[in-house]
Design a protein around this motif. Sequence first.
Motif, short mmCIF file in Angstrom:
data_model
loop_
_atom_site.label_atom_id
_atom_site.label_comp_id
_atom_site.label_asym_id
_atom_site.label_seq_id
_atom_site.Cartn_x
_atom_site.Cartn_y
_atom_site.Cartn_z
N GLU A 93 47.10 -81.47 53.65
CA GLU A 93 48.39 -82.12 53.56
C GLU A 93 48.21 -83.38 52.71
OE1 GLU A 93 49.79 -83.11 57.47
OE2 GLU A 93 48.70 -85.01 57.53
N PRO A 94 49.24 -83.78 51.99
CA PRO A 94 49.12 -85.00 51.18
C PRO A 94 48.68 -86.18 52.04
CG PRO A 94 51.13 -83.82 50.62
CD PRO A 94 50.56 -83.13 51.84
N ALA A 95 47.81 -87.01 51.51
CA ALA A 95 47.22 -88.12 52.27
C ALA A 95 48.20 -89.28 52.41
CB ALA A 95 45.93 -88.57 51.61
N GLY A 181 48.95 -85.12 45.79
CA GLY A 181 49.35 -84.19 46.83
C GLY A 181 49.24 -82.73 46.46
N CYS A 182 48.40 -82.40 45.49
CA CYS A 182 48.09 -81.02 45.12
C CYS A 182 46.61 -81.00 44.76
CB CYS A 182 48.94 -80.57 43.94
SG CYS A 182 48.43 -78.99 43.20
N THR A 183 45.89 -79.97 45.18
CA THR A 183 44.45 -79.96 44.94
C THR A 183 44.08 -79.81 43.48
OG1 THR A 183 44.38 -77.59 45.50
CG2 THR A 183 43.85 -79.16 47.26
N HIS A 184 45.02 -79.38 42.63
CA HIS A 184 44.74 -79.38 41.19
C HIS A 184 44.66 -80.80 40.62
CE1 HIS A 184 46.01 -75.12 41.41
NE2 HIS A 184 45.49 -74.96 40.20
N TYR A 185 45.40 -81.71 41.21
CA TYR A 185 45.59 -83.01 40.58
C TYR A 185 44.34 -83.88 40.49
CZ TYR A 185 50.61 -81.95 41.15
OH TYR A 185 51.86 -81.37 41.11
N PRO A 186 43.36 -83.80 41.42
CA PRO A 186 42.17 -84.64 41.28
C PRO A 186 41.36 -84.38 40.01
CG PRO A 186 42.39 -83.97 43.56
CD PRO A 186 43.41 -83.19 42.78
N ILE A 202 43.94 -94.54 43.88
CA ILE A 202 44.28 -93.12 43.82
C ILE A 202 43.59 -92.44 45.00
CG2 ILE A 202 44.19 -91.01 42.46
CD1 ILE A 202 43.86 -92.81 39.97
N VAL A 203 44.36 -91.75 45.83
CA VAL A 203 43.77 -91.08 47.00
C VAL A 203 44.20 -89.61 47.03
CG1 VAL A 203 43.74 -93.22 48.33
CG2 VAL A 203 45.67 -91.66 48.57
N ASP A 204 43.34 -88.79 47.66
CA ASP A 204 43.70 -87.40 47.92
C ASP A 204 43.17 -87.03 49.30
OD1 ASP A 204 40.94 -86.25 47.74
OD2 ASP A 204 41.11 -86.85 45.65
#
Length: 258
Positions: A93-95, A181-186, A202-204
């Motif tokens: 889930e988004p952090a 909030g998407c695993t592609h974004y990191p 920046i957090v994930d």
Amino acid sequence: MQIGFFDSGIGGLTVLAEAIRRLPDKDFLYMADTLHVPYGTKPKEDVKQYIFKSVGKMMEQGIDALVVACNTATSIAIADLRDRYSLPIVGMEPAVKPAVEMNLATGKRVLVFATPLTLQLPKYYALVSRVDEKGIVDSLPLPELVHYCEALQFDRDVMADYFLRKLSGYDLNEYGIIVLGCTHYPFYKDILRSILPAHIEIVDGNVGTVKRLSALVSRFGITGRGGSGQVRFMCTGGEPAYIDKMQTALAMLLERES
């Protein structure tokens, strides 16, 4: 012990890379639903069918635990997956909660990057409603970003221009944290750091997800089933070229954090 990781594409590799670093004695199976990527712009019921078909193929491979390494897939299907299967299942889930807690003392706002579908689902609305008592969370859909990532578009100039255009309507001085909030974004953390004001963090959810995974497999009593650190890849389209792409992307992530 073999831990399964599932995503629509290569985004979940950012979570897998964290797991490899923290759980080096496990084996991993990574499944990408290449026939249907991206999920974030598709109808909810269609996506749920895609998820169950892919997870069913993973179960045939004898996984001992499952990480749904996709925020959209978690929002849509995590409860139903847990009802159907008895093994440990960890979602994403988004952090938002840790971001809100970190920012309360600063008076700054939180900006969440996510797919359009994630932002439309009740699970996201419920999360924000539960933790955002001060009304400091804003959300920005980035429907194109998964496409860029799947194409391995990491050119600094191209992507910096994309993010600057998306952020042009925001006063970044008001924000203290951006949540990926998407695993592609990191995959784009380094580029984002180069264009954002220095005060923005920046957090994930990747570290928290892997910590939950470690605790859950311990609770289920399966931590003793060791492995050799092997990673296997599958994709619903069966494309050898996509397998090669996943191996390349994972190696890039592991090298970046080493």
